[in-house]
Design a protein around this motif. Structure first.
Motif, PDB file in Angstrom:
ATOM      1  N   MET A   1     -11.022  47.547 -22.804  1.00  0.00           N
ATOM      2  CA  MET A   1     -10.511  46.103 -23.623  1.00  0.00           C
ATOM      3  C   MET A   1     -10.964  46.153 -24.352  1.00  0.00           C
ATOM      4  N   TYR A   2     -12.425  46.302 -25.430  1.00  0.00           N
ATOM      5  CA  TYR A   2     -12.882  46.049 -26.359  1.00  0.00           C
ATOM      6  C   TYR A   2     -12.394  46.517 -27.301  1.00  0.00           C
ATOM      7  N   THR A   3     -11.956  47.938 -27.153  1.00  0.00           N
ATOM      8  CA  THR A   3     -11.151  49.240 -28.333  1.00  0.00           C
ATOM      9  C   THR A   3     -10.042  48.714 -28.716  1.00  0.00           C
ATOM     10  N   LEU A   4      -8.920  47.971 -26.821  1.00  0.00           N
ATOM     11  CA  LEU A   4      -8.284  47.586 -26.946  1.00  0.00           C
ATOM     12  C   LEU A   4      -8.038  46.940 -27.999  1.00  0.00           C
ATOM     13  N   SER A   5      -8.696  44.970 -27.880  1.00  0.00           N
ATOM     14  CA  SER A   5      -8.630  43.645 -28.456  1.00  0.00           C
ATOM     15  C   SER A   5      -8.874  44.636 -29.694  1.00  0.00           C
ATOM     16  N   ASN A   6      -9.898  45.201 -30.666  1.00  0.00           N
ATOM     17  CA  ASN A   6     -10.314  46.032 -32.073  1.00  0.00           C
ATOM     18  C   ASN A   6      -8.992  46.394 -32.571  1.00  0.00           C
ATOM     19  N   LEU A   7      -8.048  47.114 -31.623  1.00  0.00           N
ATOM     20  CA  LEU A   7      -6.936  47.998 -32.252  1.00  0.00           C
ATOM     21  C   LEU A   7      -6.377  47.182 -32.630  1.00  0.00           C
ATOM     22  N   ARG A   8      -5.717  46.372 -31.024  1.00  0.00           N
ATOM     23  CA  ARG A   8      -4.698  44.849 -31.724  1.00  0.00           C
ATOM     24  C   ARG A   8      -4.830  43.849 -32.960  1.00  0.00           C
ATOM     25  N   ALA A   9      -6.376  43.408 -32.911  1.00  0.00           N
ATOM     26  CA  ALA A   9      -6.995  42.848 -33.989  1.00  0.00           C
ATOM     27  C   ALA A   9      -6.937  43.101 -35.251  1.00  0.00           C
ATOM     28  N   LYS A  10      -6.634  45.360 -35.409  1.00  0.00           N
ATOM     29  CA  LYS A  10      -6.865  45.113 -37.210  1.00  0.00           C
ATOM     30  C   LYS A  10      -4.762  45.791 -36.892  1.00  0.00           C
ATOM     31  N   GLY A  11      -4.094  45.335 -36.179  1.00  0.00           N
ATOM     32  CA  GLY A  11      -3.052  45.314 -36.152  1.00  0.00           C
ATOM     33  C   GLY A  11      -2.137  47.310 -36.004  1.00  0.00           C
ATOM     34  N   LYS A  12      -2.837  47.751 -35.210  1.00  0.00           N
ATOM     35  CA  LYS A  12      -2.585  48.860 -35.193  1.00  0.00           C
ATOM     36  C   LYS A  12      -1.967  48.990 -33.636  1.00  0.00           C
ATOM     37  N   ILE A  13      -2.229  48.716 -32.635  1.00  0.00           N
ATOM     38  CA  ILE A  13      -1.457  48.481 -31.733  1.00  0.00           C
ATOM     39  C   ILE A  13      -0.085  47.313 -31.221  1.00  0.00           C
TER      40      ILE A  13
ATOM     41  N   HIS B   1     -14.813  40.682 -24.916  1.00  0.00           N
ATOM     42  CA  HIS B   1     -13.763  41.876 -24.991  1.00  0.00           C
ATOM     43  C   HIS B   1     -11.908  41.523 -24.561  1.00  0.00           C
ATOM     44  N   LEU B   2     -12.201  40.038 -24.447  1.00  0.00           N
ATOM     45  CA  LEU B   2     -10.370  39.931 -24.543  1.00  0.00           C
ATOM     46  C   LEU B   2     -10.460  39.958 -25.997  1.00  0.00           C
ATOM     47  N   PHE B   3     -11.103  39.277 -26.222  1.00  0.00           N
ATOM     48  CA  PHE B   3     -10.265  38.568 -27.709  1.00  0.00           C
ATOM     49  C   PHE B   3      -9.244  38.876 -27.936  1.00  0.00           C
ATOM     50  N   GLY B   4      -8.787  39.854 -28.101  1.00  0.00           N
ATOM     51  CA  GLY B   4      -7.809  40.202 -29.255  1.00  0.00           C
ATOM     52  C   GLY B   4      -6.620  40.381 -28.269  1.00  0.00           C
ATOM     53  N   VAL B   5      -7.194  40.031 -27.665  1.00  0.00           N
ATOM     54  CA  VAL B   5      -5.338  40.214 -26.781  1.00  0.00           C
ATOM     55  C   VAL B   5      -5.569  38.910 -25.555  1.00  0.00           C
TER      56      VAL B   5
ATOM     57  N   LEU C   1     -15.976  50.643 -34.786  1.00  0.00           N
ATOM     58  CA  LEU C   1     -14.959  49.880 -33.026  1.00  0.00           C
ATOM     59  C   LEU C   1     -14.023  48.607 -33.590  1.00  0.00           C
ATOM     60  N   SER C   2     -15.055  47.746 -34.292  1.00  0.00           N
ATOM     61  CA  SER C   2     -14.794  46.481 -34.361  1.00  0.00           C
ATOM     62  C   SER C   2     -14.187  46.344 -35.560  1.00  0.00           C
ATOM     63  N   VAL C   3     -13.218  45.172 -35.679  1.00  0.00           N
ATOM     64  CA  VAL C   3     -13.033  45.021 -36.698  1.00  0.00           C
ATOM     65  C   VAL C   3     -13.453  44.231 -37.986  1.00  0.00           C
ATOM     66  N   SER C   4     -13.339  44.566 -38.957  1.00  0.00           N
ATOM     67  CA  SER C   4     -14.269  44.213 -40.779  1.00  0.00           C
ATOM     68  C   SER C   4     -12.658  43.980 -40.926  1.00  0.00           C
ATOM     69  N   ALA C   5     -13.312  43.503 -42.176  1.00  0.00           N
ATOM     70  CA  ALA C   5     -11.922  42.900 -43.208  1.00  0.00           C
ATOM     71  C   ALA C   5     -12.028  44.334 -44.250  1.00  0.00           C
ATOM     72  N   GLU C   6     -12.338  45.107 -44.362  1.00  0.00           N
ATOM     73  CA  GLU C   6     -12.009  46.335 -44.634  1.00  0.00           C
ATOM     74  C   GLU C   6     -11.368  47.448 -43.870  1.00  0.00           C
ATOM     75  N   ASP C   7     -10.510  46.183 -42.368  1.00  0.00           N
ATOM     76  CA  ASP C   7      -9.744  46.721 -41.873  1.00  0.00           C
ATOM     77  C   ASP C   7      -8.984  46.363 -42.148  1.00  0.00           C
ATOM     78  N   LEU C   8      -8.651  44.980 -42.944  1.00  0.00           N
ATOM     79  CA  LEU C   8      -7.272  44.153 -42.972  1.00  0.00           C
ATOM     80  C   LEU C   8      -6.855  44.223 -44.927  1.00  0.00           C
ATOM     81  N   LYS C   9      -6.030  45.053 -45.259  1.00  0.00           N
ATOM     82  CA  LYS C   9      -5.907  45.265 -46.484  1.00  0.00           C
ATOM     83  C   LYS C   9      -6.111  43.196 -47.417  1.00  0.00           C
ATOM     84  N   GLU C  10      -5.235  42.783 -46.501  1.00  0.00           N
ATOM     85  CA  GLU C  10      -5.286  41.124 -47.019  1.00  0.00           C
ATOM     86  C   GLU C  10      -6.304  40.241 -46.860  1.00  0.00           C
ATOM     87  N   ASP C  11      -7.533  40.772 -45.654  1.00  0.00           N
ATOM     88  CA  ASP C  11      -8.013  39.514 -46.013  1.00  0.00           C
ATOM     89  C   ASP C  11      -9.075  39.423 -47.371  1.00  0.00           C
TER      90      ASP C  11
END
Length: 325
Positions: free
Chosen positions: A71-83, A114-118, A161-171
């Motif tokens: 669930m942690y990986t899923l949440s972060n990948l959705r937050a990164k826009g990859k899921i 770990h549910l935050f992203g979903v 694994l954790s979403v960061s500003a580096e993953d988000l081009k518009e951040d």
């Protein structure tokens, strides 16, 4: 589709989610409350063995890097826009449906940061479920999270694994990320995670927000915690049957932290105060934090503009969903 009643609780972590999982099944009859099921905790070997029985060895090892099993990986990948949302809904159903159904209790409560992203997608998987989101004073959250030994966020075992500003081009912090220290990255995470949840959940009907301080402080815990219990059981056969134990709320349990490295905001200098406000000022004002004379004095030394700071438009609709009406 299951007939069970379900409540999902999430937050940034460091908000008593472990304590809630340990306590709610004792306060609510016919309730099974769990904390971050299917998560690998190297510091909890007994729990690891129990999770292998429930989820399987692959899920609890290599599967932790796969959004189908973590669930942690899923949440972060959705937050990164990859899921996509459809993929995420499918994975939530796959991870939780059987696990929830296996218990005999009428009410299932899952407490997990770990549910935050979903979090906003859960009602699409379980339409009658309820959501509870807990927010904590960002100053105390950062101070608590930084020295926590079990917290992998942006540490040696994070592995990206954790979403960061580096993953988000518009951040706005995308190009600054490598020059930010861990303290500032935690401030960024606090703002990003809470805003991510709030912007996506603001139109959902079955959600409540509670401040950590209201649930656990001596002056307010009785009213707010009872309110949360009632919300959890409304519409079930347990209405009016909850057992509120105020003595359990005296010291909510958290994962281990290194107290030698703990530095509360009262000891912060100019840099930490300014970075906290740079990232988290909306939540400081929006949830009534920062009124202490000492904090005001610290702010005035940095920039008097914070005295006249106003909430952005996106914040207003969500602020009303909070604990007691």
């Amino acid at each position: 589709m299951t007939d069970k009643k379900m409540v999902f609780i999430s937050s940034t972590g460091r908000t008593g989610t472990q304590f809630l999982a340990d306590s709610l099944s004792e306060m609510i009859p016919q309730c099974r409350s769990v904390h971050e099921p299917g998560t690998l905790w190297l510091t909890k070997p007994k729990l690891f063995l129990e999770n292998i029985k429930d989820f399987g060895l692959y899920h609890m090892s290599l599967g932790q890097l796969n959004p189908k099993y973590s669930m942690y990986t899923l949440s972060n990948l959705r937050a990164k826009g990859k899921i996509s949302d459809d993929e995420a809904i499918h994975y939530i159903r796959k991870m939780r449906s059987h696990y929830i159904e296996k218990g005999a209790e009428e009410l299932y409560i899952e407490s997990s940061g770990h549910l935050f992203g979903v979090f906003d997608l859960i009602p699409q998987v379980f339409p009658d479920s309820k959501l509870i989101f807990i927010i904590r004073d960002p100053r105390n959250w950062v101070a608590s999270a930084l020295p926590t030994t079990e917290y992998i966020l942006y540490g040696s075992f994070d592995w990206g694994l954790s979403v960061s500003a580096e993953d988000l081009k518009e951040d706005p912090y995308h190009d600054k990320w490598h020059n930010m220290n861990k303290f500032e990255k935690y401030c960024w995470w606090y703002n990003y995670l809470n805003r991510f949840v709030m912007e996506r959940c603001k139109n959902l009907p079955n959600i409540r927000i509670y401040r950590f301080e209201d649930l656990f402080s001596k002056e307010t815990k009785d009213g707010y915690f009872t309110n949360m219990l009632q919300y959890a059981v409304d519409g079930s056969s347990m209405e009016g049957q909850t057992y509120y134990d105020s003595n359990r709320l005296t010291k909510p349990k958290h994962s281990k932290k290194n107290s030698r490295n703990y530095q509360g905001w009262r000891q912060w200098g100019r840099y930490r105060v300014s970075k906290l406000m740079e990232h988290c000022s909306e939540f400081m004002l929006g949830y009534g934090y920062g009124g202490e004379d000492l904090w005001v004095q610290k702010l005035e030394k940095i920039d008097p503009k914070y005295r006249h700071f106003t909430l952005p438009q996106w914040f207003s609709p969500f602020y009303r969903i909070q604990g007691l009406s």
